[in-house]
Design a protein around this motif. Structure first.
Motif, PDB file in Angstrom:
ATOM      1  N   MET A 283       0.845  -1.192   0.000  1.00  0.00           N
ATOM      2  CA  MET A 283       0.000   0.000   0.000  1.00  0.00           C
ATOM      3  C   MET A 283       0.880   1.241   0.000  1.00  0.00           C
ATOM      4  O   MET A 283       1.367   1.689   1.016  1.00  0.00           O
ATOM      5  CB  MET A 283      -0.901   0.000   1.233  1.00  0.00           C
ATOM      6  N   LYS A 284       1.109   1.826  -1.205  1.00  0.00           N
ATOM      7  CA  LYS A 284       2.043   2.933  -1.346  1.00  0.00           C
ATOM      8  C   LYS A 284       1.342   4.274  -1.535  1.00  0.00           C
ATOM      9  O   LYS A 284       1.708   5.253  -0.942  1.00  0.00           O
ATOM     10  CB  LYS A 284       2.982   2.678  -2.542  1.00  0.00           C
ATOM     11  N   THR A 285       0.352   4.314  -2.408  1.00  0.00           N
ATOM     12  CA  THR A 285      -0.368   5.562  -2.646  1.00  0.00           C
ATOM     13  C   THR A 285      -1.864   5.282  -2.665  1.00  0.00           C
ATOM     14  O   THR A 285      -2.290   4.174  -3.018  1.00  0.00           O
ATOM     15  CB  THR A 285       0.034   6.191  -3.998  1.00  0.00           C
ATOM     16  N   PRO A 286      -2.679   6.282  -2.323  1.00  0.00           N
ATOM     17  CA  PRO A 286      -4.135   6.080  -2.311  1.00  0.00           C
ATOM     18  C   PRO A 286      -4.689   5.655  -3.659  1.00  0.00           C
ATOM     19  O   PRO A 286      -5.576   4.816  -3.729  1.00  0.00           O
ATOM     20  CB  PRO A 286      -4.669   7.452  -1.897  1.00  0.00           C
ATOM     21  N   GLU A 287      -4.152   6.226  -4.753  1.00  0.00           N
ATOM     22  CA  GLU A 287      -4.680   5.910  -6.075  1.00  0.00           C
ATOM     23  C   GLU A 287      -4.514   4.418  -6.390  1.00  0.00           C
ATOM     24  O   GLU A 287      -5.402   3.788  -6.954  1.00  0.00           O
ATOM     25  CB  GLU A 287      -3.960   6.753  -7.144  1.00  0.00           C
ATOM     26  N   LEU A 288      -3.369   3.867  -6.033  1.00  0.00           N
ATOM     27  CA  LEU A 288      -3.127   2.451  -6.283  1.00  0.00           C
ATOM     28  C   LEU A 288      -3.897   1.577  -5.301  1.00  0.00           C
ATOM     29  O   LEU A 288      -4.343   0.488  -5.637  1.00  0.00           O
ATOM     30  CB  LEU A 288      -1.628   2.159  -6.179  1.00  0.00           C
ATOM     31  N   SER A 289      -4.047   2.048  -4.087  1.00  0.00           N
ATOM     32  CA  SER A 289      -4.763   1.280  -3.071  1.00  0.00           C
ATOM     33  C   SER A 289      -6.230   1.097  -3.455  1.00  0.00           C
ATOM     34  O   SER A 289      -6.829   0.061  -3.159  1.00  0.00           O
ATOM     35  CB  SER A 289      -4.670   1.988  -1.717  1.00  0.00           C
TER      36      SER A 289
END
Length: 579
Positions: free
Chosen positions: A352-358
């Motif tokens: 879980m690195k960035t909200p967009e990817l999450s």
């Protein structure tokens, strides 16, 4: 001395935070487009390599590219072989960062950072273009960090510090043991600070000041390539099989490159030094022999980083099928009983690195949740079929009935856990700075998981009703009732199929009227069965108690259909209709 040390550490912090801000801003501006590019431009290994390079150079984060790639593998949009080619490209794209550092370490670009701050803050307050402002602010922090690091390095005069010089002089730069020691040091430093960019900046500072020979600096760069894969492999330990395979392929790619480069280390480094001199002298009209040491060596490090990864990718791209077989042989899927598996498949904390990817990870998990609920409903249909055979007092059928009912109970427990875990994950994501589009998606997904859990409850309610009626092994439905229930459940299953079609595809290609038409059929058929039930009870075809249980099952199917419509409306972004 302490002030200088903290200035250097602070400049590294600025550099790392600036890169993080740039990456997140770019993903907010073009997150969906980048994901579609990854999905569409990987038809073969070469386009996958090119796509990985371009996307990583754009978002300034090989980790972000790797996470998106793993997400597509999990979703079945990319094969593992395609993912390996994209990850190879990510290794090339991440070398673009080294060139930015080389420019920042060699020239005074502080004015650019201040211009970025000024324009960025204006755009941030304009809101409409705030993501561009976030990007410019991140770029300004990155360049300011590089400039401060360069100035601090000059003030420290590391090239004239006797202690520093004595330390590096204690190593024989012509010895392979020295190269191995610094390679290990680079890997450990990268693993500790969790940033290859920070270690690259330190390496350029030491080499540019003349304190560390170029051979040792390049050995540190090689170590950084391995250190960054250790981080991803540790993060993948709690992930699913495909994520761990992709991370292992990344490590294999870099370790293989380090092994072959060590065999020709000194010749390769000398070739890079010659190439930098040649390009500077003949193409850029620069006298590289008289150029300041910091400029020459920083560009040499960047050139080596790019050249090494390009050649390594050029070699290994022909062996992607073999690499795929190797990682599949090393990491075998765990045999887990699905009914006992409460672990989420796509959401992994380590990735879980960035909200967009999450958000993408959560969407895949919701799709899996939805498919599980349709399987649960299929079990309810099978339970109804088995219940009609129990009146024959077949012990094997009774055992199958009890086993299936237990499975449905476990599925109901799984649905409760999945709702809580996905909702908790989305709440954690919502704590970050999100785009308006992402905020809307999270609200819709929270509603989706709530309605999916309600579908699980409806299935369990039907299973309990069937189990309660036939536990006494006495009265049973007549054939006409069984026929009507099967038809009603068939319509409900069609609604679930349409819902899964939407959740597994793109909403632009989905005909929402199909779901509404099925829901209308379910409602009309329920009304018809309720009216017919009164007539059948009055005609003494079955008792009032039997009719009540029969209609309870019919009503539960209708409720389940309503939950399906709510899920579809949440995904499509339409308002909830009146019941």
């Amino acid at each position: 001395m302490m002030l200088t040390l903290f200035t250097m550490l602070g400049s590294l912090a600025l550099l790392m935070f600036g890169m993080k801000s740039m990456s997140e801003a770019l993903q907010k501006m073009a997150g969906p487009q980048l994901r579609h590019a990854l999905g569409a431009m990987t038809s073969n290994r070469f386009t996958g390599l090119l796509t990985g390079s371009v996307v990583t150079a754009s978002v300034q984060s090989s980790t972000a590219t790797t996470v998106m790639t793993v997400s597509f593998v999990n979703a079945g949009l990319l094969t593992l072989a395609q993912a390996i080619s994209v990850i190879m490209g990510a290794n090339i794209g991440t070398t673009f960062t080294a060139w930015i550092m080389a420019l920042g370490s060699s020239f005074d670009i502080s004015i650019v950072s201040y211009i970025g701050f000024f324009i960025g803050i204006i755009l941030i307050y304009m809101k409409k273009h705030r993501y561009i402002g976030d990007f410019l602010f991140g770029l300004g922090l990155l360049l300011l960090g590089l400039t401060t690091l360069r100035i601090t390095g000059q003030q420290m005069e590391l090239g004239k510090n006797p202690d520093v010089l004595a330390f590096f002089s204690s190593f024989d730069k012509d010895s392979y043991w020295t190269i191995l020691v610094f390679l290990l040091l680079g890997g450990v430093l990268t693993f500790c600070v969790q940033s290859s960019a920070a270690v690259m900046a330190i390496t350029m500072l030491l080499c540019g000041s003349g304190a560390m020979p170029i051979y040792m600096g390049i050995a540190l760069v090689l170590g950084e390539n391995i250190g960054t894969t250790i981080t991803s492999n540790l993060a993948a330990l709690s992930a699913n099989t495909q994520a761990r395979r992709a991370a292992l392929a990344h490590m294999f790619f870099n370790v293989f490159g380090v092994i072959w480069i060590l065999c020709v280390f000194y010749w390769f480094v000398d070739a890079v030094v010659w190439a930098v001199d040649y390009v500077g002298t003949n193409l850029l009209n620069q006298d590289m022999a008289n150029m300041a040491m910091d400029k020459k060596l920083t560009f040499t490090l960047a050139a080596f980083h790019t050249g090494f990864n390009v050649i390594n990718a050029s070699i290994l791209i022909w062996f992607i099928p073999q690499i795929e077989k190797f990682v599949c042989w090393v990491i075998k899927p765990k045999k887990v009983d699905e009914e006992e598996d409460f672990r989420l498949h796509f959401i992994t904390a380590g990735f879980m690195k960035t909200p967009e990817l999450s958000v993408l990870e959560a969407q895949k998990e919701i799709q899996s949740f939805s498919e599980r609920m349709q399987r649960m409903f299929g079990m309810v249909q099978e339970l109804l079929n088995l219940s009609s055979s129990i009146k024959n007092k077949d012990k094997n059928t009774e055992a199958d009935f009890n086993k299936l009912y237990t499975r449905i109970e476990k599925y109901e427990s799984i649905s409760d856990n999945m709702e809580l875990e996905i909702a908790k994950y989305l709440e954690n994501v919502s704590d970050a700075h999100l785009s308006d589009d992402t905020k809307g998606k999270i609200r819709a997904m929270l509603r989706e998981v709530s309605e999916l859990e309600s579908i699980g409850d409806a299935c369990y309610n039907m299973a309990r009703t069937i189990n309660r009626k036939y536990a006494a092994k006495e009265d049973h439905f007549i054939e006409k009732q069984y026929s009507h229930l099967h038809q009603m459940m068939g319509l409900t299953d069609q609604a679930l199929t349409q819902m899964n079609k939407l959740l597994g595809g793109r909403k632009e290609a989905y005909d929402v009227n199909r779901t509404f038409n099925i829901e209308n059929e379910i409602n009309n058929y329920r009304n018809q069965l309720k009216a017919q039930n009164i007539i059948d009870v009055n005609n003494h075809e079955y008792t009032y108690a039997e009719g009540t249980i029969y209609i309870d099952l019919v009503n539960e199917c209708e409720k389940l259909g309503d939950y399906v419509v709510n899920v579809v409306e949440a995904r499509m972004g339409t308002r909830q209709r009146e019941a």
